[in-house]
Design an enzyme around this catalytic site. Structure first.
Site, PDB file in Angstrom:
ATOM      1  N   GLY A   1       0.280  -1.461   0.131  1.00 29.76           N
ATOM      2  CA  GLY A   1      -0.265   0.053   0.009  1.00 29.76           C
ATOM      3  C   GLY A   1       0.450   0.942   0.162  1.00 29.76           C
TER       4      GLY A   1
ATOM      5  N   GLY B   1       1.404   5.819   4.842  1.00 25.45           N
ATOM      6  CA  GLY B   1       0.271   6.623   5.374  1.00 25.45           C
ATOM      7  C   GLY B   1      -1.017   5.866   5.053  1.00 25.45           C
ATOM      8  CB  SER B   2      -2.060   2.851   2.822  1.00 25.17           C
ATOM      9  OG  SER B   2      -0.618   1.966   3.423  1.00 25.17           O
ATOM     10  N   GLY B   3      -1.133   2.798   6.950  1.00 25.86           N
ATOM     11  CA  GLY B   3      -1.924   2.365   7.517  1.00 25.86           C
ATOM     12  C   GLY B   3      -0.690   0.717   7.095  1.00 25.86           C
ATOM     13  CE  LYS B   4       3.359  -0.168   3.458  1.00 28.75           C
ATOM     14  NZ  LYS B   4       3.321   1.413   2.854  1.00 28.75           N
TER      15      LYS B   4
ATOM     16  CB  SER C   1       5.576  -3.850  -2.821  1.00 32.31           C
ATOM     17  OG  SER C   1       6.196  -4.514  -1.698  1.00 32.31           O
TER      18      SER C   1
END
Length: 196
Positions: free
Chosen positions: A32, A35-38, A106
């Site tokens: 992701g 900042g997506s929360g991974k 990725s």
């Protein structure tokens, strides 16, 4: 390479090690935007699995960049080698029965295929899906702001592409679910994959 003689055929099998741990080895590859929360999800998942007696390892892009991959840049070849090394390390852990959680942007289909080809059947892709505008609002590291000002070049989502996974094993929409719900959904699916 003629002087290298791998001893894999003499080692204990993955099944022997999984049996000892009472779990199946798995690589949870979390994909992701920044900042997506991974990383938040990865850390939460590791803690939740640990509380259930599951043996884990967490590999994070930032952490590997200060150690194993400290000599790599952020150009295309550096990013590819970063993922190749991370994939090889994750494969070693998973083949020893460890549930290995990998948090890496990725950004391309090709780079994720590289990881999947290295890891094989133990590869479990999690798409941590969050729109770019929400990721920019979060911007906990201030990276998007720097990229917008031109201080960071080839930043994923700004001037470098992010190709969404076509068929991830699971998709978590962190802009629609809170952390607790996201974790519960991911945890339940992972537990189904690692149980005997």
């Amino acid at each position: 390479m003629e002087n290298i003689h791998p001893i894999f055929n003499q080692s204990l099998s993955s099944q022997d090690k999984e049996s000892l741990l009472g779990q199946k080895g798995l690589v949870i590859w979390m994909v992701g935007l920044s900042g997506s929360g991974k990383s938040t999800l990865a850390t939460g998942l590791e803690n939740k699995l640990h509380s259930e007696g599951i043996y884990t390892m967490l590999l994070d892009g930032d952490n590997l960049r200060v150690g194993l991959n400290s000599n790599l840049g952020f150009d295309d070849s550096g990013r590819t080698e970063n993922i190749r090394r991370a994939s090889e390390a994750a494969k070693l852990f998973a083949n020893n029965g460890t549930v290995t959680i990998c948090s890496f942007i990725s950004p391309t289909i090709v780079i994720r295929k590289l990881a999947k080809d290295i890891i094989g059947k133990r590869f479990y892709e999690v798409f941590v899906n969050c729109p770019l505008e929400i990721c920019e609002q979060r911007d906990v590291k201030g990276l998007y702001a720097k990229a917008r000002r031109g201080e960071i070049k080839k930043f994923t989502g700004i001037d470098s592409p992010f190709e969404e996974p076509v068929a991830p094993d699971i998709e978590i929409k962190t802009h629609q679910m809170n952390l607790e719900t996201s974790l519960d959904v991911l945890f339940e699916d992972v537990m189904n994959k690692i149980k005997f």
